[in-house]
Write a protein that holds these residues in place. Structure first.
Motif, PDB file in Angstrom:
ATOM      1  N   VAL A  49       6.340   6.599 -12.345  1.00  0.00           N
ATOM      2  CA  VAL A  49       7.343   6.193 -11.367  1.00  0.00           C
ATOM      3  C   VAL A  49       7.081   4.730 -11.032  1.00  0.00           C
ATOM      4  O   VAL A  49       5.961   4.358 -10.659  1.00  0.00           O
ATOM      5  CB  VAL A  49       7.277   7.057 -10.094  1.00  0.00           C
ATOM      6  CG1 VAL A  49       8.248   6.524  -9.035  1.00  0.00           C
ATOM      7  CG2 VAL A  49       7.584   8.511 -10.419  1.00  0.00           C
ATOM      8  N   ARG A  50       8.121   3.906 -11.175  1.00  0.00           N
ATOM      9  CA  ARG A  50       7.996   2.488 -10.852  1.00  0.00           C
ATOM     10  C   ARG A  50       8.971   2.115  -9.744  1.00  0.00           C
ATOM     11  O   ARG A  50      10.144   2.489  -9.797  1.00  0.00           O
ATOM     12  CB  ARG A  50       8.285   1.624 -12.082  1.00  0.00           C
ATOM     13  CG  ARG A  50       7.159   1.606 -13.096  1.00  0.00           C
ATOM     14  CD  ARG A  50       7.406   0.549 -14.141  1.00  0.00           C
ATOM     15  NE  ARG A  50       6.309   0.458 -15.095  1.00  0.00           N
ATOM     16  CZ  ARG A  50       6.255  -0.432 -16.082  1.00  0.00           C
ATOM     17  NH1 ARG A  50       7.249  -1.319 -16.237  1.00  0.00           N
ATOM     18  NH2 ARG A  50       5.220  -0.445 -16.913  1.00  0.00           N
ATOM     19  N   MET A  51       8.461   1.386  -8.757  1.00  0.00           N
ATOM     20  CA  MET A  51       9.277   0.869  -7.662  1.00  0.00           C
ATOM     21  C   MET A  51       9.198  -0.637  -7.726  1.00  0.00           C
ATOM     22  O   MET A  51       8.267  -1.246  -7.206  1.00  0.00           O
ATOM     23  CB  MET A  51       8.771   1.411  -6.321  1.00  0.00           C
ATOM     24  CG  MET A  51       8.819   2.920  -6.230  1.00  0.00           C
ATOM     25  SD  MET A  51       8.213   3.571  -4.657  1.00  0.00           S
ATOM     26  CE  MET A  51       8.552   5.322  -4.876  1.00  0.00           C
ATOM     27  N   SER A  52      10.190  -1.270  -8.374  1.00  0.00           N
ATOM     28  CA  SER A  52      10.101  -2.701  -8.688  1.00  0.00           C
ATOM     29  C   SER A  52      10.658  -3.589  -7.595  1.00  0.00           C
ATOM     30  O   SER A  52      10.291  -4.763  -7.505  1.00  0.00           O
ATOM     31  CB  SER A  52      10.863  -2.983  -9.999  1.00  0.00           C
ATOM     32  OG  SER A  52      10.390  -2.166 -11.038  1.00  0.00           O
ATOM     33  N   GLY A  53      11.546  -3.055  -6.768  1.00  0.00           N
ATOM     34  CA  GLY A  53      12.227  -3.894  -5.804  1.00  0.00           C
ATOM     35  C   GLY A  53      11.510  -3.994  -4.472  1.00  0.00           C
ATOM     36  O   GLY A  53      10.419  -3.449  -4.277  1.00  0.00           O
ATOM     37  N   GLN A  74       0.827  -1.204   0.000  1.00  0.00           N
ATOM     38  CA  GLN A  74       0.000   0.000   0.000  1.00  0.00           C
ATOM     39  C   GLN A  74       0.861   1.254   0.000  1.00  0.00           C
ATOM     40  O   GLN A  74       0.556   2.234  -0.687  1.00  0.00           O
ATOM     41  CB  GLN A  74      -0.941  -0.009   1.217  1.00  0.00           C
ATOM     42  CG  GLN A  74      -2.054  -1.046   1.133  1.00  0.00           C
ATOM     43  CD  GLN A  74      -2.918  -1.033   2.372  1.00  0.00           C
ATOM     44  OE1 GLN A  74      -2.415  -1.105   3.499  1.00  0.00           O
ATOM     45  NE2 GLN A  74      -4.238  -0.948   2.189  1.00  0.00           N
ATOM     46  N   VAL A  75       1.949   1.222   0.779  1.00  0.00           N
ATOM     47  CA  VAL A  75       2.861   2.360   0.808  1.00  0.00           C
ATOM     48  C   VAL A  75       3.500   2.548  -0.561  1.00  0.00           C
ATOM     49  O   VAL A  75       3.661   3.669  -1.049  1.00  0.00           O
ATOM     50  CB  VAL A  75       3.940   2.168   1.894  1.00  0.00           C
ATOM     51  CG1 VAL A  75       4.974   3.297   1.833  1.00  0.00           C
ATOM     52  CG2 VAL A  75       3.298   2.097   3.274  1.00  0.00           C
ATOM     53  N   ARG A  76       3.870   1.433  -1.226  1.00  0.00           N
ATOM     54  CA  ARG A  76       4.433   1.516  -2.572  1.00  0.00           C
ATOM     55  C   ARG A  76       3.454   2.215  -3.524  1.00  0.00           C
ATOM     56  O   ARG A  76       3.842   3.098  -4.293  1.00  0.00           O
ATOM     57  CB  ARG A  76       4.747   0.116  -3.087  1.00  0.00           C
ATOM     58  CG  ARG A  76       5.455   0.110  -4.460  1.00  0.00           C
ATOM     59  CD  ARG A  76       5.297  -1.237  -5.142  1.00  0.00           C
ATOM     60  NE  ARG A  76       5.712  -2.343  -4.315  1.00  0.00           N
ATOM     61  CZ  ARG A  76       6.957  -2.795  -4.223  1.00  0.00           C
ATOM     62  NH1 ARG A  76       7.917  -2.231  -4.931  1.00  0.00           N
ATOM     63  NH2 ARG A  76       7.248  -3.814  -3.439  1.00  0.00           N
ATOM     64  N   GLN A  77       2.202   1.818  -3.465  1.00  0.00           N
ATOM     65  CA  GLN A  77       1.208   2.409  -4.353  1.00  0.00           C
ATOM     66  C   GLN A  77       1.026   3.899  -4.073  1.00  0.00           C
ATOM     67  O   GLN A  77       0.885   4.701  -4.995  1.00  0.00           O
ATOM     68  CB  GLN A  77      -0.128   1.659  -4.199  1.00  0.00           C
ATOM     69  CG  GLN A  77      -0.086   0.225  -4.685  1.00  0.00           C
ATOM     70  CD  GLN A  77      -1.342  -0.534  -4.339  1.00  0.00           C
ATOM     71  OE1 GLN A  77      -2.319   0.032  -3.852  1.00  0.00           O
ATOM     72  NE2 GLN A  77      -1.336  -1.856  -4.584  1.00  0.00           N
ATOM     73  N   VAL A  78       1.023   4.252  -2.788  1.00  0.00           N
ATOM     74  CA  VAL A  78       0.867   5.665  -2.434  1.00  0.00           C
ATOM     75  C   VAL A  78       2.044   6.480  -2.965  1.00  0.00           C
ATOM     76  O   VAL A  78       1.863   7.563  -3.547  1.00  0.00           O
ATOM     77  CB  VAL A  78       0.749   5.828  -0.905  1.00  0.00           C
ATOM     78  CG1 VAL A  78       0.860   7.309  -0.513  1.00  0.00           C
ATOM     79  CG2 VAL A  78      -0.569   5.249  -0.415  1.00  0.00           C
ATOM     80  N   PRO A 118      14.686   5.327  13.896  1.00  0.00           N
ATOM     81  CA  PRO A 118      14.484   6.491  14.778  1.00  0.00           C
ATOM     82  C   PRO A 118      13.576   7.548  14.164  1.00  0.00           C
ATOM     83  O   PRO A 118      12.964   8.329  14.873  1.00  0.00           O
ATOM     84  CB  PRO A 118      15.899   7.030  14.963  1.00  0.00           C
ATOM     85  CG  PRO A 118      16.609   6.628  13.709  1.00  0.00           C
ATOM     86  CD  PRO A 118      16.050   5.295  13.342  1.00  0.00           C
ATOM     87  N   LEU A 119      13.477   7.586  12.812  1.00  0.00           N
ATOM     88  CA  LEU A 119      12.528   8.462  12.135  1.00  0.00           C
ATOM     89  C   LEU A 119      11.764   7.630  11.122  1.00  0.00           C
ATOM     90  O   LEU A 119      12.324   6.710  10.517  1.00  0.00           O
ATOM     91  CB  LEU A 119      13.256   9.613  11.425  1.00  0.00           C
ATOM     92  CG  LEU A 119      13.903  10.672  12.313  1.00  0.00           C
ATOM     93  CD1 LEU A 119      14.716  11.650  11.457  1.00  0.00           C
ATOM     94  CD2 LEU A 119      12.849  11.432  13.128  1.00  0.00           C
ATOM     95  N   PRO A 120      10.506   7.952  10.892  1.00  0.00           N
ATOM     96  CA  PRO A 120       9.747   7.196   9.884  1.00  0.00           C
ATOM     97  C   PRO A 120      10.422   7.288   8.519  1.00  0.00           C
ATOM     98  O   PRO A 120      10.803   8.376   8.076  1.00  0.00           O
ATOM     99  CB  PRO A 120       8.387   7.884   9.888  1.00  0.00           C
ATOM    100  CG  PRO A 120       8.284   8.555  11.211  1.00  0.00           C
ATOM    101  CD  PRO A 120       9.673   8.962  11.571  1.00  0.00           C
ATOM    102  N   ALA A 121      10.583   6.155   7.868  1.00  0.00           N
ATOM    103  CA  ALA A 121      11.259   6.133   6.565  1.00  0.00           C
ATOM    104  C   ALA A 121      10.733   4.973   5.753  1.00  0.00           C
ATOM    105  O   ALA A 121      10.273   3.954   6.289  1.00  0.00           O
ATOM    106  CB  ALA A 121      12.763   6.014   6.740  1.00  0.00           C
ATOM    107  N   VAL A 122      10.806   5.162   4.419  1.00  0.00           N
ATOM    108  CA  VAL A 122      10.443   4.112   3.482  1.00  0.00           C
ATOM    109  C   VAL A 122      11.635   3.874   2.570  1.00  0.00           C
ATOM    110  O   VAL A 122      12.175   4.815   1.976  1.00  0.00           O
ATOM    111  CB  VAL A 122       9.210   4.512   2.638  1.00  0.00           C
ATOM    112  CG1 VAL A 122       8.881   3.407   1.642  1.00  0.00           C
ATOM    113  CG2 VAL A 122       8.017   4.816   3.536  1.00  0.00           C
ATOM    114  N   THR A 123      12.077   2.624   2.485  1.00  0.00           N
ATOM    115  CA  THR A 123      13.228   2.259   1.654  1.00  0.00           C
ATOM    116  C   THR A 123      12.765   1.290   0.578  1.00  0.00           C
ATOM    117  O   THR A 123      12.062   0.311   0.871  1.00  0.00           O
ATOM    118  CB  THR A 123      14.330   1.598   2.503  1.00  0.00           C
ATOM    119  OG1 THR A 123      14.706   2.487   3.547  1.00  0.00           O
ATOM    120  CG2 THR A 123      15.554   1.293   1.650  1.00  0.00           C
ATOM    121  N   VAL A 124      13.148   1.573  -0.665  1.00  0.00           N
ATOM    122  CA  VAL A 124      12.740   0.729  -1.775  1.00  0.00           C
ATOM    123  C   VAL A 124      13.896   0.622  -2.764  1.00  0.00           C
ATOM    124  O   VAL A 124      14.684   1.555  -2.924  1.00  0.00           O
ATOM    125  CB  VAL A 124      11.474   1.297  -2.457  1.00  0.00           C
ATOM    126  CG1 VAL A 124      11.730   2.671  -3.021  1.00  0.00           C
ATOM    127  CG2 VAL A 124      10.949   0.356  -3.532  1.00  0.00           C
TER     128      VAL A 124
END
Length: 451
Positions: free
Chosen positions: A34-38, A17-21, A46-52
């Motif tokens: 924008v594509r996030m394939s991985g 869901q985060v990827r789609q957002v 320690p801080l909110p983060a999204v890694t892709v």
């Protein structure tokens, strides 16, 4: 409450869901796919983060390659309140292993100018990035007008702005032209850059042993030509790598240089105005002030020149090698013309030998080819053997000589007129007047003399 809501949003969403957002938010804001394939990972401390991994940004529709940007690893730290408002704000973006392709389209628009929908004043942008940090980047600019690609490797880059309307601070380290690059300074606002507006520039660049400072503005985002460049520049170092890159004509290497001036870009050429430069080698020093109308081809040169050193042959390679034997020289002139058709006007040059001197005043035309000389010459001194060897004239080995006259013709085909010659050896004196039709072969001699 807003912060808690943001935490709850991230915590209750699965990674897909985060990827789609993120894909939808970034894609909608940039007007590109924008594509996030991985794999994707969401962390709250320690801080909110999204890694892709494996992220791509589509190129403009007219682009020569399908992707403008590909990233091995992307980490974003979103502002929590923005997850709830629909206007995506990223406090920090970290990228690693990126490949960036920059280019201008047929109408001059850059592929970094995004179609994000209706115009905004910057406060209502659908995407805001406060700080971007990159490691291991390869940046290429493709000039489709000339079929040329310029590459730059960046080990590190950091960019940030307080708001989309504020100046963008930039710091980068990497490699350009196969030498180390350090870049620091400020550019125009992110909003101006992405919308193709005039961009102020204030940069301090180190390229190998060269330091370059540039301040001014870029008024045209089409970098396929020089139009819109208006920069005050100063540079110093050992080898003018950036200058050699701008100039299509080969220029000799120097040991040390300092230059400053104003770069004005036109559609077909780059002009250097208010030029002031000094160049040094092991055998000469030269300073120049004035202008060059076409920096790439060295056309429209109009420079006041002052030079000094050991031998003139380094500056005027068409001169006979015998002139290398001089002890020193100094001179001034006006350098005019379009390379390689250059001439020295109003020249005044004095060459020293031990106990002797040679002065030449006038015009050195066709400098780099056969030569076209119109000079007043004075030769005087006691080292007559050396004077004969350097000038190629049949000066006898006597106590002293004094010669005045006009020299004209090509480097290897000169003639002398209005000659006045005084020779002295012990108690003997000789005076001669007249002309010599061919100095090199000593033909066409017409002299009267008194002994």
């Amino acid at each position: 409450i807003v912060i808690l809501g943001g935490y709850a949003y991230l915590k209750t969403r699965d990674p897909e869901q985060v990827r789609q957002v993120l894909e939808a938010g970034l894609g909608g804001a940039l007007g590109r796919e924008v594509r996030m394939s991985g794999p994707i990972e969401v962390t709250l401390a320690p801080l909110p983060a999204v890694t892709v991994r494996d992220v791509t940004l589509a190129n403009a529709a007219w682009g020569t390659r399908p992707q403008m940007l590909s990233v091995e690893l992307l980490e974003v730290q979103p502002a929590l309140f923005s997850l709830l408002t629909g206007h995506l704000v990223l406090n920090q973006v970290n990228i690693r292993g990126a490949r960036v392709i920059l280019e201008n389209g047929p109408d001059g628009v850059g592929n970094w100018q995004f179609d994000s929908g209706p115009e905004t004043d910057g406060d209502d942008l659908a995407l805001k990035v406060n700080t971007l940090t990159g490691l291991d980047l390869e940046v290429s600019y493709y000039n489709n007008r000339h079929g040329v690609t310029r590459d730059m490797v960046l080990d590190f880059i950091r960019m940030g702005a307080a708001s989309p309307q504020d100046s963008l601070s930039v710091s980068a380290r990497g490699t350009l032209l196969d030498v180390d690059l350090e870049l620091d300074g400020k550019l125009g606002s992110p909003l101006a850059i992405t919308e193709g507006e005039p961009v102020p520039v204030d940069l301090d660049i180190r390229l190998g042993d060269t330091r370059l400072q540039a301040t001014g503005r870029l008024t045209d985002a089409d970098f396929r030509d020089f139009d819109g460049v208006d920069l005050l520049v100063s540079a110093s170092g050992r080898h003018p790598r950036l200058l050699k890159e701008l100039i299509e004509t080969p220029i000799p290497l120097v040991n040390r240089f300092e230059i400053e001036g104003r770069l004005i870009g036109r559609p077909a050429r780059m002009t250097m105005q208010d030029f002031d430069g000094t160049f040094s080698t092991d055998s000469y020093d030269i300073s120049m002030t004035g202008r060059v109308d076409d920096l790439a081809t060295l056309g429209g040169i109009d420079l006041a020149v002052k030079a000094s050193g050991q031998s003139m042959t380094e500056l005027l390679p068409a001169m006979d090698a015998s002139w290398r034997e001089t002890d020193s020289f100094e001179g001034t002139a006006q350098l005019l013309g379009d390379f390689p058709e250059l001439r020295l006007k109003d020249a005044d040059v004095f060459v020293r030998l031990a106990g002797s001197g040679i002065r030449m005043s006038g015009t050195f035309g066709d400098l780099l080819h056969e030569g076209d000389l119109e000079l007043g010459v004075e030769i005087a001194g006691s080292d007559t053997e050396r004077l004969a060897r350097v000038t190629g004239l049949p000066i006898p080995d006597i106590d002293s000589v004094n010669i005045k006259g006009q020299v004209s013709g090509a480097w290897m085909d000169t003639r002398a007129s209005n000659l006045e010659v005084q020779l002295a050896d012990q108690s003997l004196r000789a005076n001669m007047r007249g002309s010599i039709g061919d100095l090199g072969e000593l033909e066409g001699i017409d002299l009267t003399y008194e002994i």
